[in-house]
Design a protein around this motif. Structure first.
Motif, PDB file in Angstrom:
ATOM      1  N   ARG A 138       0.978  -1.311  -0.026  1.00 13.52           N
ATOM      2  CA  ARG A 138      -0.153  -0.082  -0.068  1.00 13.52           C
ATOM      3  C   ARG A 138       0.965   1.384   0.105  1.00 13.52           C
ATOM      4  N   GLU A 139       1.816   1.212   0.882  1.00 14.60           N
ATOM      5  CA  GLU A 139       2.854   2.473   0.747  1.00 14.60           C
ATOM      6  C   GLU A 139       3.672   2.614  -0.577  1.00 14.60           C
ATOM      7  N   ALA A 140       4.108   1.407  -0.744  1.00 12.70           N
ATOM      8  CA  ALA A 140       5.195   1.207  -1.960  1.00 12.70           C
ATOM      9  C   ALA A 140       4.633   1.834  -3.319  1.00 12.70           C
ATOM     10  N   VAL A 141       3.270   1.468  -3.413  1.00 14.04           N
ATOM     11  CA  VAL A 141       2.604   2.230  -4.806  1.00 14.04           C
ATOM     12  C   VAL A 141       2.246   3.530  -4.809  1.00 14.04           C
ATOM     13  N   LYS A 142       2.119   4.070  -3.552  1.00 15.69           N
ATOM     14  CA  LYS A 142       2.020   5.619  -3.747  1.00 15.69           C
ATOM     15  C   LYS A 142       3.030   6.352  -4.462  1.00 15.69           C
ATOM     16  N   ASN A 143       4.543   5.570  -4.555  1.00 17.43           N
ATOM     17  CA  ASN A 143       5.643   6.093  -5.231  1.00 17.43           C
ATOM     18  C   ASN A 143       5.460   5.841  -6.579  1.00 17.43           C
ATOM     19  N   LEU A 176       8.256  -0.309 -11.317  1.00 17.26           N
ATOM     20  CA  LEU A 176       7.197  -1.068 -10.249  1.00 17.26           C
ATOM     21  C   LEU A 176       7.618  -2.329  -9.736  1.00 17.26           C
ATOM     22  N   HIS A 177       8.039  -2.982 -10.998  1.00 25.28           N
ATOM     23  CA  HIS A 177       8.460  -4.421 -10.688  1.00 25.28           C
ATOM     24  C   HIS A 177       9.581  -4.543  -9.808  1.00 25.28           C
ATOM     25  N   LYS A 178      10.698  -3.724 -10.057  1.00 24.30           N
ATOM     26  CA  LYS A 178      11.982  -3.826  -9.260  1.00 24.30           C
ATOM     27  C   LYS A 178      11.764  -3.337  -7.876  1.00 24.30           C
ATOM     28  N   ASP A 179      10.785  -2.416  -7.560  1.00 26.70           N
ATOM     29  CA  ASP A 179      10.568  -1.868  -6.302  1.00 26.70           C
ATOM     30  C   ASP A 179       9.704  -2.933  -5.419  1.00 26.70           C
ATOM     31  N   LEU A 180       8.799  -3.384  -6.067  1.00 25.56           N
ATOM     32  CA  LEU A 180       8.264  -4.765  -5.323  1.00 25.56           C
ATOM     33  C   LEU A 180       8.904  -5.738  -5.017  1.00 25.56           C
ATOM     34  N   LEU A 224      -2.302   3.067  -7.633  1.00 27.32           N
ATOM     35  CA  LEU A 224      -1.082   3.509  -7.962  1.00 27.32           C
ATOM     36  C   LEU A 224      -1.066   5.197  -7.744  1.00 27.32           C
ATOM     37  N   GLY A 225       0.001   5.800  -7.194  1.00 20.94           N
ATOM     38  CA  GLY A 225       0.115   7.230  -6.829  1.00 20.94           C
ATOM     39  C   GLY A 225      -0.372   7.747  -5.640  1.00 20.94           C
ATOM     40  N   LYS A 226       0.339   8.840  -5.534  1.00 22.71           N
ATOM     41  CA  LYS A 226       0.231   9.494  -3.989  1.00 22.71           C
ATOM     42  C   LYS A 226      -1.097   9.893  -3.569  1.00 22.71           C
ATOM     43  N   GLU A 227      -2.048  10.339  -4.815  1.00 21.73           N
ATOM     44  CA  GLU A 227      -3.114  10.949  -4.562  1.00 21.73           C
ATOM     45  C   GLU A 227      -4.319   9.794  -4.385  1.00 21.73           C
ATOM     46  N   ALA A 228      -4.124   8.467  -4.793  1.00 22.21           N
ATOM     47  CA  ALA A 228      -5.033   7.378  -5.143  1.00 22.21           C
ATOM     48  C   ALA A 228      -5.413   6.858  -3.728  1.00 22.21           C
ATOM     49  N   GLU A 229      -6.724   6.781  -3.673  1.00 17.24           N
ATOM     50  CA  GLU A 229      -7.534   6.291  -2.496  1.00 17.24           C
ATOM     51  C   GLU A 229      -8.247   5.003  -3.003  1.00 17.24           C
ATOM     52  N   LEU A 230      -8.659   3.936  -2.365  1.00 17.55           N
ATOM     53  CA  LEU A 230      -9.450   2.932  -2.834  1.00 17.55           C
ATOM     54  C   LEU A 230     -10.850   3.253  -2.898  1.00 17.55           C
TER      55      LEU A 230
END
Length: 173
Positions: A56-61, A95-99, A167-173
């Protein structure tokens, strides 16, 4: 339990891929057409909560990105997998690398090649017949991807979504 991280393309692209997968992919009934970001790995249900929180935190980047496909390819001679090639781009690779770094690269056997499987576990003759027919038609497709999914495998082998992450800093479920 077995977990993995994937993204699912639009229904339009899934329908096109499934029109071939139902004949050429024995995993057709186990998971929808997808692009694997983190290969299957083992974790407990308790660990899954921590993994979900980390994802959840990682995909914000990572901002939403365009997924583009343009041709059919194959992993032959390593194995008889026919796939829809996803045009490589920094957003998918990062994204692949970070995850995978976050989860310590579980299940990594091969270099990351962004793709959506169309057929697998084919005999050599069947592989070349299907590959030749599909390669002639190709598929140009482009769409925005704005979410990824943590999946888990049920006892019957099917994969289902554990949690979805925008994905993204502004994204909410």
């Amino acid at each position: 339990m077995r977990f993995g991280v994937a993204l699912f393309p639009s229904k339009q692209l899934q329908d096109w891929v499934n029109s071939y997968r139902k004949r050429y992919d024995p995993h057709y009934s186990l998971i929808a057409p997808h692009l694997t970001l983190v290969n299957a790995f083992e974790a407990t249900e308790e660990e899954a909560e921590t993994i979900a929180s980390q994802l959840r935190e990682a995909v914000k980047n990572h901002e939403p990105f365009m997924l583009k496909t343009s041709k059919i390819s194959s992993f032959h001679p390593v194995n008889n997998v026919i796939y829809l090639k996803v045009d490589p781009q920094e957003a998918i690779t990062a994204l692949h690398k970070d995850l995978n770094d976050l989860l310590e690269s579980p299940g990594m056997q091969y270099k990351f090649v962004p793709h959506i499987t169309v057929g697998q576990k084919l005999s050599d003759d069947e592989h070349w017949d299907v590959y030749g027919a599909l390669k002639m038609q190709g598929i140009d497709h482009e769409e925005e991807i704005d979410r990824v999914h943590l999946l888990y495998q049920l006892e019957n082998g099917q994969w289902t979504v554990y949690e979805t992450f925008r994905l993204g800093k502004e994204a909410e479920l």
